[in-house]
Enzyme design. Sequence first.
Site, PDB file in Angstrom:
ATOM      1  N   THR A   1       0.847  -1.189   0.000  1.00  0.00           N
ATOM      2  CA  THR A   1       0.000   0.000   0.000  1.00  0.00           C
ATOM      3  C   THR A   1       0.884   1.241   0.000  1.00  0.00           C
ATOM      4  O   THR A   1       1.689   1.436   0.909  1.00  0.00           O
ATOM      5  CB  THR A   1      -0.914   0.007   1.237  1.00  0.00           C
ATOM      6  OG1 THR A   1      -1.708  -1.175   1.188  1.00  0.00           O
ATOM      7  CG2 THR A   1      -1.820   1.225   1.242  1.00  0.00           C
TER       8      THR A   1
ATOM      9  N   LYS B   1      -7.364   1.865  -3.040  1.00  0.00           N
ATOM     10  CA  LYS B   1      -6.926   1.159  -1.835  1.00  0.00           C
ATOM     11  C   LYS B   1      -7.027   2.052  -0.591  1.00  0.00           C
ATOM     12  O   LYS B   1      -7.621   1.689   0.424  1.00  0.00           O
ATOM     13  CB  LYS B   1      -5.490   0.674  -2.033  1.00  0.00           C
ATOM     14  CG  LYS B   1      -4.797   0.164  -0.805  1.00  0.00           C
ATOM     15  CD  LYS B   1      -5.378  -1.153  -0.333  1.00  0.00           C
ATOM     16  CE  LYS B   1      -4.806  -1.517   1.019  1.00  0.00           C
ATOM     17  NZ  LYS B   1      -5.087  -2.855   1.425  1.00  0.00           N
TER      18      LYS B   1
ATOM     19  N   LEU C   1     -20.145  -2.360  11.072  1.00  0.00           N
ATOM     20  CA  LEU C   1     -20.977  -1.535  11.959  1.00  0.00           C
ATOM     21  C   LEU C   1     -20.951  -2.121  13.364  1.00  0.00           C
ATOM     22  O   LEU C   1     -21.905  -1.990  14.106  1.00  0.00           O
ATOM     23  CB  LEU C   1     -22.416  -1.483  11.439  1.00  0.00           C
ATOM     24  CG  LEU C   1     -22.685  -0.548  10.259  1.00  0.00           C
ATOM     25  CD1 LEU C   1     -24.172  -0.547   9.905  1.00  0.00           C
ATOM     26  CD2 LEU C   1     -22.231   0.882  10.570  1.00  0.00           C
TER      27      LEU C   1
ATOM     28  N   CYS D   1      -3.137  -1.918   8.881  1.00  0.00           N
ATOM     29  CA  CYS D   1      -3.598  -1.135   7.731  1.00  0.00           C
ATOM     30  C   CYS D   1      -4.421   0.091   8.071  1.00  0.00           C
ATOM     31  O   CYS D   1      -4.095   1.192   7.640  1.00  0.00           O
ATOM     32  CB  CYS D   1      -4.393  -2.029   6.783  1.00  0.00           C
ATOM     33  SG  CYS D   1      -3.359  -3.171   5.895  1.00  0.00           S
TER      34      CYS D   1
HETATM   35  C1  UDX Z   1      -8.162  -4.220   6.668  1.00  0.00           C
HETATM   36  C2  UDX Z   1      -9.112  -4.193   5.461  1.00  0.00           C
HETATM   37  O1  UDX Z   1     -10.365  -4.794   5.826  1.00  0.00           O
HETATM   38  C3  UDX Z   1      -8.469  -4.919   4.277  1.00  0.00           C
HETATM   39  O2  UDX Z   1      -9.325  -4.806   3.136  1.00  0.00           O
HETATM   40  C4  UDX Z   1      -7.120  -4.287   3.977  1.00  0.00           C
HETATM   41  O3  UDX Z   1      -6.453  -4.969   2.926  1.00  0.00           O
HETATM   42  C5  UDX Z   1      -6.227  -4.307   5.216  1.00  0.00           C
HETATM   43  O4  UDX Z   1      -6.914  -3.651   6.312  1.00  0.00           O
HETATM   44  P1  UDX Z   1      -7.436  -5.995   8.531  1.00  0.00           P
HETATM   45  O5  UDX Z   1      -6.552  -4.923   9.071  1.00  0.00           O
HETATM   46  O6  UDX Z   1      -6.876  -7.374   8.381  1.00  0.00           O
HETATM   47  O7  UDX Z   1      -7.994  -5.588   7.076  1.00  0.00           O
HETATM   48  O8  UDX Z   1      -8.678  -6.101   9.507  1.00  0.00           O
HETATM   49  P2  UDX Z   1     -10.245  -5.825   9.504  1.00  0.00           P
HETATM   50  O9  UDX Z   1     -10.970  -7.099   9.614  1.00  0.00           O
HETATM   51  O10 UDX Z   1     -10.673  -4.924   8.427  1.00  0.00           O
HETATM   52  O11 UDX Z   1     -10.389  -5.086  10.932  1.00  0.00           O
HETATM   53  C6  UDX Z   1      -9.648  -3.925  11.224  1.00  0.00           C
HETATM   54  C7  UDX Z   1      -9.970  -3.435  12.610  1.00  0.00           C
HETATM   55  O12 UDX Z   1     -11.276  -2.906  12.683  1.00  0.00           O
HETATM   56  C8  UDX Z   1      -9.877  -4.505  13.710  1.00  0.00           C
HETATM   57  O13 UDX Z   1      -9.241  -3.957  14.842  1.00  0.00           O
HETATM   58  C9  UDX Z   1     -11.333  -4.799  14.018  1.00  0.00           C
HETATM   59  O14 UDX Z   1     -11.507  -5.244  15.350  1.00  0.00           O
HETATM   60  C10 UDX Z   1     -11.977  -3.441  13.786  1.00  0.00           C
HETATM   61  N1  UDX Z   1     -13.388  -3.513  13.431  1.00  0.00           N
HETATM   62  C11 UDX Z   1     -13.800  -4.099  12.257  1.00  0.00           C
HETATM   63  C12 UDX Z   1     -14.348  -2.932  14.276  1.00  0.00           C
HETATM   64  O15 UDX Z   1     -14.018  -2.381  15.345  1.00  0.00           O
HETATM   65  N2  UDX Z   1     -15.673  -2.976  13.915  1.00  0.00           N
HETATM   66  C13 UDX Z   1     -16.097  -3.544  12.758  1.00  0.00           C
HETATM   67  O16 UDX Z   1     -17.315  -3.528  12.513  1.00  0.00           O
HETATM   68  C14 UDX Z   1     -15.134  -4.126  11.911  1.00  0.00           C
END
Ligand code: UDX
Length: 429
Positions: free
Chosen positions: A122, A203, A249, A259
């Site tokens: 990224t 992205k 949500l 990320c």
């Molecule tokens: C994210 C993006 O989803 C992905 O497309 C990108 O390539 C990399 O970043 P990732 O970091 O693996 O992926 O985790 P993700 O499942 O998206 O969750 C990120 C954070 O958000 C976590 O800490 C999770 O607990 C939090 N989260 C997610 C929430 O607090 N609430 C939600 O509803 C969803």
Amino acid sequence: MSAAREPIAVIGTGYVGLVTAAGFAELGSEVWCVDIDAEKIERLERGEVPIYEPGLEELLERNRERLHFSTGLADALDHARLLFVAVGTPPTYSGDADLSAVHAVVDAIPASDRHALVMKSTVPCGTGASLQRVLRERGREGLQYVSCPEFLKEGSAVKDFLHPDRVVVGDDGGWAGDAVVELYAPLQAPLVRTDVASAEMVKLASNAFLATKISFINEIANVCEETGADVVEVARGMGLDDRIGSKFLQAGIGFGGSCFPKDVDALKQLAGNSGYHFQLLNSVIQVNDLQKRRVIGKLQRHLGPLAGRRVALLGLAFKPNTDDMREASSLVLAARLQADGAQISAYDPVAEEQARTLMGGIEFAEEPLAALRDADAAVLVTEWQQFLELDWDEVAKTMRGTLIVDGRNALDADAVRAAGLAYEGIGRR
Ligand code: UDX
């Protein structure tokens, strides 16, 4: 799979690189994996997987004969035209992305009319253009450039690679963009074929939007606490509107990971550097910082001053099904608790090793009940499945106090209360 699939090289064997390598090997390509970390390459050659990612070990094992590992580029350059770049781009103190690893890769590739860089890391919007400028200045314009951002989520990365919502390929024409599209063709995913700058922005904007959704629902949760509404009900009601959608949500104690925090910062910074003040993203970041601390207020409300109190943290990783501790809410929470003089016990099924390097003065337990022993309160930090299946009567007997703070709104509140425990979620009635 056809044996005539395009061989590729993958430079950088972190989450994105290894999953990309294993995924394309599964689709039939020979894959040359390159990393400067000799120890990592040795482990991979022995069949060990240096990260925890469900399904990855099996995928690498199944495609072993198509995967080649090396610390040098020579074999990769001999065998492959497409050089996927998947090296880290961590944030710097200024919030800009650190592109030194990307530059090191570009510097290491000799002048060539046969190769193309395919950027998976990224990078800020404009990076492709500036790298192409550098290549031209050094008389290496024969090296083509394609932006092909990765959208995989840790914990479900293998599935995300094999079943992507979309594939984005940004290029300025030439053979390499077509070759990348061809590689992804068996996945039959919707394709966004665009220019390099737009691919880069897809992205960053996607991650920033998802982070915004989370900060938004977290603020709604905080308002729910003031008004007597229940954010889980509210999110359900909102999510059924398909313009809004039900995903991302889930209110809680904030987003972490490698990320979201980095990419939201990078986009804010990128905008700022070009003279645009991205007001909304400032708030997204601030809300997330505050959200990671909200649990402290809840603990104080129930327990009074936290000095000498014993708090059990259930889960440490930034989300379930990963051992990744980057920007995990547990780090902020533990540091705040320690600053207030609380004692902390913690259990995480896989992140303990990573956590030990980052967190001092914490008792790491071998199982959840051991972490909960004599605790005045417990906080669910990471919603691992095994915490959702806890026997709450057993928990009640093990703890000294009764408070369970559900930082992810993932527990069955009625079951917790039926065991005589006090349940506190985030934005729940
Ligand atoms: C994210 C993006 O989803 C992905 O497309 C990108 O390539 C990399 O970043 P990732 O970091 O693996 O992926 O985790 P993700 O499942 O998206 O969750 C990120 C954070 O958000 C976590 O800490 C999770 O607990 C939090 N989260 C997610 C929430 O607090 N609430 C939600 O509803 C969803």
